[in-house]
Design a protein around this motif. Structure first.
Motif, PDB file in Angstrom:
ATOM      1  N   VAL A 102       0.879  -1.175   0.000  1.00  0.00           N
ATOM      2  CA  VAL A 102       0.000   0.000   0.000  1.00  0.00           C
ATOM      3  C   VAL A 102       0.913   1.221   0.000  1.00  0.00           C
ATOM      4  CG1 VAL A 102      -1.750   1.323   1.259  1.00  0.00           C
ATOM      5  CG2 VAL A 102      -1.836  -1.188   1.280  1.00  0.00           C
ATOM      6  N   GLU A 103       0.785   2.019  -1.039  1.00  0.00           N
ATOM      7  CA  GLU A 103       1.569   3.249  -1.140  1.00  0.00           C
ATOM      8  C   GLU A 103       1.050   4.268  -0.130  1.00  0.00           C
ATOM      9  OE1 GLU A 103       4.299   3.871  -3.040  1.00  0.00           O
ATOM     10  OE2 GLU A 103       4.238   1.784  -3.686  1.00  0.00           O
ATOM     11  N   PRO A 104       1.867   5.257   0.224  1.00  0.00           N
ATOM     12  CA  PRO A 104       1.423   6.255   1.198  1.00  0.00           C
ATOM     13  C   PRO A 104       0.073   6.871   0.816  1.00  0.00           C
ATOM     14  CG  PRO A 104       3.739   6.542   0.712  1.00  0.00           C
ATOM     15  CD  PRO A 104       3.227   5.514  -0.253  1.00  0.00           C
ATOM     16  N   MET A 105      -0.776   6.978   1.837  1.00  0.00           N
ATOM     17  CA  MET A 105      -2.116   7.531   1.624  1.00  0.00           C
ATOM     18  C   MET A 105      -2.600   8.166   2.918  1.00  0.00           C
ATOM     19  SD  MET A 105      -4.369   4.007   1.722  1.00  0.00           S
ATOM     20  CE  MET A 105      -5.893   4.695   2.306  1.00  0.00           C
ATOM     21  N   ASP A 106      -3.562   9.065   2.786  1.00  0.00           N
ATOM     22  CA  ASP A 106      -4.188   9.664   3.951  1.00  0.00           C
ATOM     23  C   ASP A 106      -5.195   8.682   4.540  1.00  0.00           C
ATOM     24  OD1 ASP A 106      -2.832  12.088   3.862  1.00  0.00           O
ATOM     25  OD2 ASP A 106      -4.267  12.968   2.469  1.00  0.00           O
ATOM     26  N   ALA A 107      -5.205   8.591   5.868  1.00  0.00           N
ATOM     27  CA  ALA A 107      -6.145   7.708   6.565  1.00  0.00           C
ATOM     28  C   ALA A 107      -6.531   8.394   7.879  1.00  0.00           C
ATOM     29  CB  ALA A 107      -5.513   6.341   6.824  1.00  0.00           C
ATOM     30  N   GLY A 108      -7.481   9.280   7.795  1.00  0.00           N
ATOM     31  CA  GLY A 108      -7.919  10.004   8.990  1.00  0.00           C
ATOM     32  C   GLY A 108      -6.843  10.937   9.500  1.00  0.00           C
ATOM     33  N   VAL A 110      -3.750  10.253  10.127  1.00  0.00           N
ATOM     34  CA  VAL A 110      -2.385   9.843   9.777  1.00  0.00           C
ATOM     35  C   VAL A 110      -2.211   9.694   8.268  1.00  0.00           C
ATOM     36  CG1 VAL A 110      -2.087   8.569  11.952  1.00  0.00           C
ATOM     37  CG2 VAL A 110      -2.878   7.339   9.912  1.00  0.00           C
ATOM     38  N   ARG A 111      -0.949   9.678   7.846  1.00  0.00           N
ATOM     39  CA  ARG A 111      -0.569   9.158   6.531  1.00  0.00           C
ATOM     40  C   ARG A 111      -0.034   7.775   6.818  1.00  0.00           C
ATOM     41  NH1 ARG A 111      -0.822  10.914   1.846  1.00  0.00           N
ATOM     42  NH2 ARG A 111       1.106  10.280   0.860  1.00  0.00           N
ATOM     43  N   MET A 112      -0.360   6.825   5.961  1.00  0.00           N
ATOM     44  CA  MET A 112       0.064   5.459   6.219  1.00  0.00           C
ATOM     45  C   MET A 112       0.504   4.779   4.934  1.00  0.00           C
ATOM     46  SD  MET A 112      -2.768   3.313   5.016  1.00  0.00           S
ATOM     47  CE  MET A 112      -2.238   1.828   5.746  1.00  0.00           C
ATOM     48  N   ALA A 113       1.316   3.741   5.098  1.00  0.00           N
ATOM     49  CA  ALA A 113       1.744   2.879   4.006  1.00  0.00           C
ATOM     50  C   ALA A 113       1.982   1.501   4.604  1.00  0.00           C
ATOM     51  CB  ALA A 113       3.014   3.422   3.360  1.00  0.00           C
ATOM     52  N   VAL A 114       1.999   0.475   3.750  1.00  0.00           N
ATOM     53  CA  VAL A 114       2.176  -0.898   4.212  1.00  0.00           C
ATOM     54  C   VAL A 114       3.223  -1.577   3.348  1.00  0.00           C
ATOM     55  CG1 VAL A 114       1.042  -3.134   4.601  1.00  0.00           C
ATOM     56  CG2 VAL A 114      -0.233  -1.000   4.987  1.00  0.00           C
ATOM     57  N   PHE A 115       4.127  -2.344   4.000  1.00  0.00           N
ATOM     58  CA  PHE A 115       5.148  -3.083   3.262  1.00  0.00           C
ATOM     59  C   PHE A 115       5.245  -4.517   3.755  1.00  0.00           C
ATOM     60  CE2 PHE A 115       7.414  -0.796   6.654  1.00  0.00           C
ATOM     61  CZ  PHE A 115       8.076  -1.835   7.297  1.00  0.00           C
ATOM     62  N   ASP A 116       5.915  -5.342   2.959  1.00  0.00           N
ATOM     63  CA  ASP A 116       6.151  -6.757   3.250  1.00  0.00           C
ATOM     64  C   ASP A 116       7.479  -6.871   3.979  1.00  0.00           C
ATOM     65  OD1 ASP A 116       6.886  -9.462   3.130  1.00  0.00           O
ATOM     66  OD2 ASP A 116       6.104  -9.717   1.106  1.00  0.00           O
ATOM     67  N   ASP A 117       7.484  -7.519   5.156  1.00  0.00           N
ATOM     68  CA  ASP A 117       8.734  -7.624   5.931  1.00  0.00           C
ATOM     69  C   ASP A 117       9.613  -8.805   5.509  1.00  0.00           C
ATOM     70  OD1 ASP A 117       7.644  -9.910   7.157  1.00  0.00           O
ATOM     71  OD2 ASP A 117       7.933  -9.166   9.194  1.00  0.00           O
ATOM     72  N   THR A 118       9.212  -9.540   4.477  1.00  0.00           N
ATOM     73  CA  THR A 118       9.923 -10.708   3.929  1.00  0.00           C
ATOM     74  C   THR A 118       9.933 -11.888   4.891  1.00  0.00           C
ATOM     75  OG1 THR A 118      12.217 -10.222   4.637  1.00  0.00           O
ATOM     76  CG2 THR A 118      11.453  -9.187   2.575  1.00  0.00           C
ATOM     77  N   CYS A 119       9.246 -11.792   6.014  1.00  0.00           N
ATOM     78  CA  CYS A 119       9.226 -12.855   7.025  1.00  0.00           C
ATOM     79  C   CYS A 119       7.802 -13.295   7.331  1.00  0.00           C
ATOM     80  CB  CYS A 119       9.926 -12.380   8.293  1.00  0.00           C
ATOM     81  SG  CYS A 119      11.645 -11.955   8.011  1.00  0.00           S
ATOM     82  N   GLY A 120       6.887 -13.048   6.377  1.00  0.00           N
ATOM     83  CA  GLY A 120       5.516 -13.507   6.521  1.00  0.00           C
ATOM     84  C   GLY A 120       4.527 -12.500   7.055  1.00  0.00           C
ATOM     85  N   ASN A 121       4.925 -11.215   7.131  1.00  0.00           N
ATOM     86  CA  ASN A 121       4.038 -10.201   7.704  1.00  0.00           C
ATOM     87  C   ASN A 121       3.949  -8.967   6.818  1.00  0.00           C
ATOM     88  OD1 ASN A 121       3.827 -11.429  10.517  1.00  0.00           O
ATOM     89  ND2 ASN A 121       6.037 -11.182  10.290  1.00  0.00           N
TER      90      ASN A 121
END
Length: 129
Positions: A102-108, A110-121
């Motif tokens: 998930v690329e950076p985006m506004d969410a109430g 906060v600004r948020m983004a999501v990445f893969d930690d390469t360890c299953g999360n």
């Protein structure tokens, strides 16, 4: 009462250490051999070395894999970290090969983004607005 240790279940502690230390920038607080190839492996923020520790918890329990798989399938982050400058942090992490789901985006609030930690999360980062 305050939070002392929180954990993230990881498929491979060595790989997780490389990711959380070398890419995310956390520093090792404890690395204790617990036998059976497992370690009590905690990290802290370099800005707060006496603060909350992040335990890279081996995900060997049989319930862990289906739980983690379901979260990833639904795009739900396992945990969230705060950053001061979202744009700079995303650029830095992408430069290190981190894959964002998930690329950076506004969410109430906060600004948020999501990445893969390469360890299953999936891991979320937020910047307060």
């Amino acid at each position: 009462m305050k939070i002392y240790v929180t954990s993230v279940p990881v498929n491979d502690q060595r790989k997780a250490l490389d990711f959380y230390r070398d890419k995310l920038g956390f520093v090792v607080k404890h690395d204790i051999d617990m036998g059976g190839g497992n370690r009590w492996l905690t990290l802290t923020s370099p800005d707060n070395p006496e603060g909350t520790e992040l335990l890279l918890e081996p995900s060997g329990h049989p319930a862990t894999k289906p739980f983690k798989d379901a979260l990833v399938a639904d795009g739900i982050p396992y945990t969230s970290f705060m950053v001061d400058d979202m744009a700079a942090e995303v650029e830095r992490l992408k430069g290190l090969g981190v894959r964002f789901t998930v690329e950076p985006m506004d969410a109430g609030t906060v600004r948020m983004a999501v990445f893969d930690d390469t360890c299953g999360n999936l891991i979320q980062i937020v910047q307060m607005k």
